[in-house]
Design a protein around this motif. Structure first.
Motif, PDB file in Angstrom:
ATOM      1  N   ALA A  67      45.195  44.564  39.850  1.00  0.00           N
ATOM      2  CA  ALA A  67      44.498  45.247  40.951  1.00  0.00           C
ATOM      3  C   ALA A  67      44.839  44.585  42.276  1.00  0.00           C
ATOM      4  O   ALA A  67      45.126  45.258  43.269  1.00  0.00           O
ATOM      5  CB  ALA A  67      42.991  45.230  40.716  1.00  0.00           C
ATOM      6  N   ARG A  68      44.851  43.249  42.293  1.00  0.00           N
ATOM      7  CA  ARG A  68      45.200  42.515  43.513  1.00  0.00           C
ATOM      8  C   ARG A  68      46.634  42.837  43.947  1.00  0.00           C
ATOM      9  O   ARG A  68      46.898  43.121  45.114  1.00  0.00           O
ATOM     10  CB  ARG A  68      45.032  41.009  43.308  1.00  0.00           C
ATOM     11  N   VAL A  74      38.108  46.522  43.460  1.00  0.00           N
ATOM     12  CA  VAL A  74      37.614  46.656  42.098  1.00  0.00           C
ATOM     13  C   VAL A  74      36.148  47.082  42.126  1.00  0.00           C
ATOM     14  O   VAL A  74      35.354  46.532  42.895  1.00  0.00           O
ATOM     15  CB  VAL A  74      37.779  45.323  41.331  1.00  0.00           C
ATOM     16  N   ILE A  75      35.813  48.053  41.290  1.00  0.00           N
ATOM     17  CA  ILE A  75      34.424  48.452  41.077  1.00  0.00           C
ATOM     18  C   ILE A  75      34.121  48.120  39.607  1.00  0.00           C
ATOM     19  O   ILE A  75      34.569  48.835  38.697  1.00  0.00           O
ATOM     20  CB  ILE A  75      34.219  49.954  41.359  1.00  0.00           C
ATOM     21  N   PRO A  76      33.399  47.019  39.363  1.00  0.00           N
ATOM     22  CA  PRO A  76      33.204  46.538  37.994  1.00  0.00           C
ATOM     23  C   PRO A  76      31.980  47.141  37.305  1.00  0.00           C
ATOM     24  O   PRO A  76      30.992  46.459  37.044  1.00  0.00           O
ATOM     25  CB  PRO A  76      33.056  45.031  38.190  1.00  0.00           C
ATOM     26  N   TYR A  91      38.144  35.923  42.070  1.00  0.00           N
ATOM     27  CA  TYR A  91      38.343  37.367  42.042  1.00  0.00           C
ATOM     28  C   TYR A  91      37.278  38.133  42.832  1.00  0.00           C
ATOM     29  O   TYR A  91      37.370  39.345  42.976  1.00  0.00           O
ATOM     30  CB  TYR A  91      38.370  37.881  40.598  1.00  0.00           C
ATOM     31  N   ALA A  92      36.275  37.439  43.335  1.00  0.00           N
ATOM     32  CA  ALA A  92      35.166  38.109  44.027  1.00  0.00           C
ATOM     33  C   ALA A  92      35.630  38.889  45.250  1.00  0.00           C
ATOM     34  O   ALA A  92      35.038  39.924  45.585  1.00  0.00           O
ATOM     35  CB  ALA A  92      34.097  37.093  44.415  1.00  0.00           C
ATOM     36  N   ASP A  93      36.691  38.432  45.896  1.00  0.00           N
ATOM     37  CA  ASP A  93      37.178  39.137  47.092  1.00  0.00           C
ATOM     38  C   ASP A  93      37.736  40.524  46.775  1.00  0.00           C
ATOM     39  O   ASP A  93      37.905  41.337  47.674  1.00  0.00           O
ATOM     40  CB  ASP A  93      38.243  38.297  47.806  1.00  0.00           C
ATOM     41  N   ALA A 102      25.548  45.586  44.501  1.00  0.00           N
ATOM     42  CA  ALA A 102      25.151  46.537  43.461  1.00  0.00           C
ATOM     43  C   ALA A 102      25.332  45.967  42.056  1.00  0.00           C
ATOM     44  O   ALA A 102      24.535  46.261  41.161  1.00  0.00           O
ATOM     45  CB  ALA A 102      25.944  47.827  43.610  1.00  0.00           C
ATOM     46  N   PHE A 103      26.374  45.151  41.868  1.00  0.00           N
ATOM     47  CA  PHE A 103      26.662  44.611  40.540  1.00  0.00           C
ATOM     48  C   PHE A 103      26.358  43.121  40.407  1.00  0.00           C
ATOM     49  O   PHE A 103      26.790  42.477  39.461  1.00  0.00           O
ATOM     50  CB  PHE A 103      28.119  44.913  40.153  1.00  0.00           C
ATOM     51  N   LYS A 104      25.635  42.594  41.406  1.00  0.00           N
ATOM     52  CA  LYS A 104      25.201  41.185  41.379  1.00  0.00           C
ATOM     53  C   LYS A 104      26.365  40.218  41.183  1.00  0.00           C
ATOM     54  O   LYS A 104      26.321  39.326  40.353  1.00  0.00           O
ATOM     55  CB  LYS A 104      24.117  40.976  40.339  1.00  0.00           C
ATOM     56  N   ILE A 105      27.408  40.437  41.972  1.00  0.00           N
ATOM     57  CA  ILE A 105      28.604  39.580  41.911  1.00  0.00           C
ATOM     58  C   ILE A 105      28.382  38.412  42.850  1.00  0.00           C
ATOM     59  O   ILE A 105      27.971  38.560  43.962  1.00  0.00           O
ATOM     60  CB  ILE A 105      29.873  40.375  42.316  1.00  0.00           C
TER      61      ILE A 105
END
Length: 105
Positions: A67-68, A74-76, A91-93, A102-105
C-alpha cells in the motif's frame, strides 16, 4: 515459516485479495476493496494448518508495504490489520487521522 520455506505473497486482483502461499499451498489471505486513493482491508484469514507460523504477520507486513509503495491510504476494517498497525506504529502514517480515530489506531 522457516528460512527454507519462505512465504510467497501475491495480489490476486480478480479475487480482491492478497494470497500467502507456504510450501506451495494457500496458507492465508487478506481481502480488500480498492478505492480511488485507498485500500480497505476487510478480512484476513490464516488457514488452521498454518497458524502459528508467522503467516498473518508476514501477510500484514507485505500488504501494508505494498500500500505504501502504491501511494495508497489504508482503511483497516479488518481487526487483524488494525491490530497489526497498533503494534507496528511505523505503519500508522498509512491511515488518515480521521480513520485512525474510527479504528482506534
Amino acid at each position: 515459516m522457516t528460512d527454507k520455506t519462505p512465504l510467497a505473497i501475491a495480489d490476486n486482483a480478480a479475487q480482491h485479495r492478497y494470497e500467502a502461499m507456504l510450501d506451495g499451498q494457500l496458507a492465508g489471505y487478506a481481502e480488500y476493496n480498492l478505492l480511488t486513493d485507498a485500500i480497505m482491508f476487510t478480512h484476513t484469514e490464516v488457514l488452521s494448518a498454518f497458524e502459528g507460523k508467522g503467516v498473518g504477520s508476514g501477510l500484514a507486513r507485505h500488504v501494508l508495504d505494498d500500500a505504501r509503495a502504491r501511494g495508497l491510504h489504508v482503511i483497516p476494517v479488518c481487526q487483524f490489520i488494525a491490530g497489526y498497525i497498533r503494534k507496528h506504529r511505523e505503519y500508522a502514517d498509512l491511515v488518515r487521522a480521521d480513520i485512525q480515530r474510527a479504528f482506534k489506531i
